[in-house]
Scaffold this motif. Structure first.
Motif, PDB file in Angstrom:
ATOM      1  N   ARG A 147     -11.941   8.749 -13.312  1.00 43.13           N
ATOM      2  CA  ARG A 147     -11.772   9.788 -12.348  1.00 43.13           C
ATOM      3  C   ARG A 147     -11.738   9.030 -11.026  1.00 43.13           C
ATOM      4  NH1 ARG A 147     -15.314  11.710  -8.452  1.00 43.13           N
ATOM      5  NH2 ARG A 147     -15.571  13.909  -8.145  1.00 43.13           N
ATOM      6  N   GLY A 150      -7.970  11.305  -4.995  1.00 50.55           N
ATOM      7  CA  GLY A 150      -6.585  11.297  -4.480  1.00 50.55           C
ATOM      8  C   GLY A 150      -6.594  12.179  -3.130  1.00 50.55           C
ATOM      9  N   GLU A 155      -8.719  13.209  -9.332  1.00 54.23           N
ATOM     10  CA  GLU A 155      -7.620  13.050 -10.178  1.00 54.23           C
ATOM     11  C   GLU A 155      -8.265  12.435 -11.588  1.00 54.23           C
ATOM     12  OE1 GLU A 155      -4.076  12.082  -6.863  1.00 54.23           O
ATOM     13  OE2 GLU A 155      -4.863  10.715  -8.397  1.00 54.23           O
ATOM     14  N   HIS A 157      -7.329  10.041 -14.736  1.00 59.13           N
ATOM     15  CA  HIS A 157      -6.439   8.919 -14.819  1.00 59.13           C
ATOM     16  C   HIS A 157      -6.903   8.265 -16.050  1.00 59.13           C
ATOM     17  CE1 HIS A 157      -4.300   8.318 -11.038  1.00 59.13           C
ATOM     18  NE2 HIS A 157      -5.251   9.022 -10.630  1.00 59.13           N
ATOM     19  N   PRO A 175      -9.910  21.290 -12.595  1.00 58.61           N
ATOM     20  CA  PRO A 175     -10.379  20.536 -11.423  1.00 58.61           C
ATOM     21  C   PRO A 175     -11.906  20.827 -10.963  1.00 58.61           C
ATOM     22  CG  PRO A 175      -8.428  21.693 -11.232  1.00 58.61           C
ATOM     23  CD  PRO A 175      -8.786  22.041 -12.430  1.00 58.61           C
ATOM     24  N   LEU A 306      -2.969  19.754 -13.798  1.00 56.56           N
ATOM     25  CA  LEU A 306      -3.772  18.973 -12.811  1.00 56.56           C
ATOM     26  C   LEU A 306      -3.137  18.506 -11.736  1.00 56.56           C
ATOM     27  CD1 LEU A 306      -6.187  17.308 -15.449  1.00 56.56           C
ATOM     28  CD2 LEU A 306      -6.768  19.187 -13.933  1.00 56.56           C
ATOM     29  N   ASP A 308      -0.956  18.406  -8.162  1.00 61.47           N
ATOM     30  CA  ASP A 308      -1.224  18.850  -6.613  1.00 61.47           C
ATOM     31  C   ASP A 308      -0.640  19.885  -6.339  1.00 61.47           C
ATOM     32  OD1 ASP A 308      -2.775  16.458  -6.496  1.00 61.47           O
ATOM     33  OD2 ASP A 308      -0.964  15.308  -5.942  1.00 61.47           O
ATOM     34  N   ARG A 368      -1.976   8.605 -14.148  1.00 61.92           N
ATOM     35  CA  ARG A 368      -2.351  10.094 -14.003  1.00 61.92           C
ATOM     36  C   ARG A 368      -2.110  11.032 -14.895  1.00 61.92           C
ATOM     37  NH1 ARG A 368      -1.982  14.064  -8.746  1.00 61.92           N
ATOM     38  NH2 ARG A 368      -3.549  15.318  -9.153  1.00 61.92           N
ATOM     39  N   LEU A 370      -1.433  14.753 -15.745  1.00 65.18           N
ATOM     40  CA  LEU A 370      -1.139  16.014 -15.157  1.00 65.18           C
ATOM     41  C   LEU A 370      -1.657  17.268 -15.815  1.00 65.18           C
ATOM     42  CD1 LEU A 370       2.277  14.702 -13.746  1.00 65.18           C
ATOM     43  CD2 LEU A 370       0.000  14.795 -12.694  1.00 65.18           C
TER      44      LEU A 370
END
Length: 379
Positions: A147, A150, A155, A157, A175, A306, A308, A368, A370
């Motif tokens: 974790r 960002g 985020e 990872h 999130p 996930l 942005d 990452r 997503l």
């Protein structure tokens, strides 16, 4: 920076002693090390172990996650390190949220991944709410994933050790959950580093072997468990070549998975054949040559995004995807159909893609995650 506002190792501007962390303890070495490490650092640790199924039932397996011996091991770690430990009876929740769907998915010809549903519906939902009820600042687990903070918040990872990475099983983390979760092992270079820490803390589980199978499936015998859960579900039928020839009979579609070659029970053929489709309604196992397994377009639903920016903000996303936990990510194009559905085009066709498996999205060339979703029909 004044001492009282220093950021501690879990990301809070207060002392470890004033930071309560619930640790999800399975009784294995990973979660035990997390609990011991945080306790040694002075955090207000509360250990919680879930009893997920009846240990006296036929489903129980010695050495499986959260079986009787594991509860004992977790309790012993808590006693040795001096923090409270609770065992919560989650049998009904686990059966309703995980086991029943697992059985129904198999009967529908899919190949489910119950560990993902357990994380999504039990550990990161009900257990996380329990942690909040205990006034915890966060919940820590022994998962190998990272974790990172960002520009837009926390985020997800991949783990530093690609061989231990568990991101495939955690793509459905939201999130909101990610804001509350911590994964202290994700940065470690190897599993041996975890065991070294366990030995340093004097934990008796330091040499305990890793669990290999799904916790409620003894020895990997999925069909046997499903026959116990759904008696009479394994009805015999025909094994049929894709060209229509009947090649033999089978004892139940649940004994087969897409891409399977061994144990088909049809010998004496000149070409190697693979399971290419399961027709549950007709009780047929359809087999064909290997090239029939190649899949380029994969329909995905129940997507957890996930990124942005909103998932539907672009007509397509160029990412890498994993279609099985044991396979490396490969490049793909995701074309959103809605907030939760998409068509995933693989740049290189992949074999053995099966409904019920997850399709997990990764940043190409990066670590990452997503998000991801569920593969929901054949090819």
């Amino acid at each position: 920076m004044p001492l009282d506002t220093a950021i501690n190792s879990l990301g809070f501007a207060k002392s470890p002693a004033d930071t309560r962390v619930v640790v999800a303890m399975s009784g294995g070495v990973d979660s035990s090390v997390v609990a011991a490490q945080l306790a040694e650092e002075g955090y207000d640790v509360v250990g919680v172990t879930l009893q997920l199924y009846d240990h006296g039932a036929a489903l129980a397996k010695k050495g499986a996650c959260c079986a009787g011996i594991d509860i004992h091991d977790a309790r012993r770690v808590a006693e040795d390190m001096g923090f409270p430990h609770y065992v919560l009876d989650y049998e009904n929740i686990f059966r309703d949220a995980v086991i029943d769907e697992f059985a129904d998915s198999y009967l529908a010809g899919a190949t489910p991944v119950p560990c993902i549903r357990c994380n999504e519906r039990v550990k990161f939902k009900d257990l996380l709410e329990t942690a909040r009820d205990l006034d915890a600042d966060c919940m820590a687990t022994g998962h190998y994933i990272q974790r990172k903070l960002g520009a837009h918040g926390p985020e997800l990872h991949s783990a530093a050790d690609a061989n231990r990475d568990q991101s495939y099983f955690l793509f459905s983390t939201t999130p909101e959950q990610l804001a509350f979760l911590r994964f202290p092992l994700g940065h470690l270079p190897s599993k041996s580093a975890t065991r070294e820490l366990a030995a340093r803390y004097g934990l008796q589980v330091a040499d305990k072997p890793d669990s290999q199978d799904i916790c409620f499936v003894p020895d990997g015998n999925y069909a046997g468990v499903i026959e116990k859960l759904r008696p009479g579900a394994a009805e015999p039928g025909e094994i049929v070549h894709a060209d229509g020839r009947v090649l033999g009979t089978h004892e139940g579609v649940i004994h087969y998975t897409i891409g399977q070659r061994r144990g088909l029970g049809i010998g004496g053929l000149s070409e190697p054949l693979y399971v290419v489709r399961l027709d549950v309604d007709a009780r047929r196992v359809i087999v064909g040559p290997k090239e029939m397994l190649a899949t380029r377009t994969v329909p995905v639903r129940e997507i957890n995004w996930l990124g942005d920016t909103p998932f539907t903000a672009r007509p397509e996303w160029h990412v890498s995807v994993k279609l099985r936990s044991t396979r490396p990510p490969q490049e793909a194009i995701i074309r959103p159909l809605s907030e939760t559905e998409a068509a995933v085009e693989l740049l290189t066709p992949e074999e053995g893609v099966s409904p019920g498996q997850a399709c997990v999205f990764y940043e190409t060339g990066g670590s990452r995650i997503l998000g991801g979703g569920w593969i929901w029909r054949g090819h």
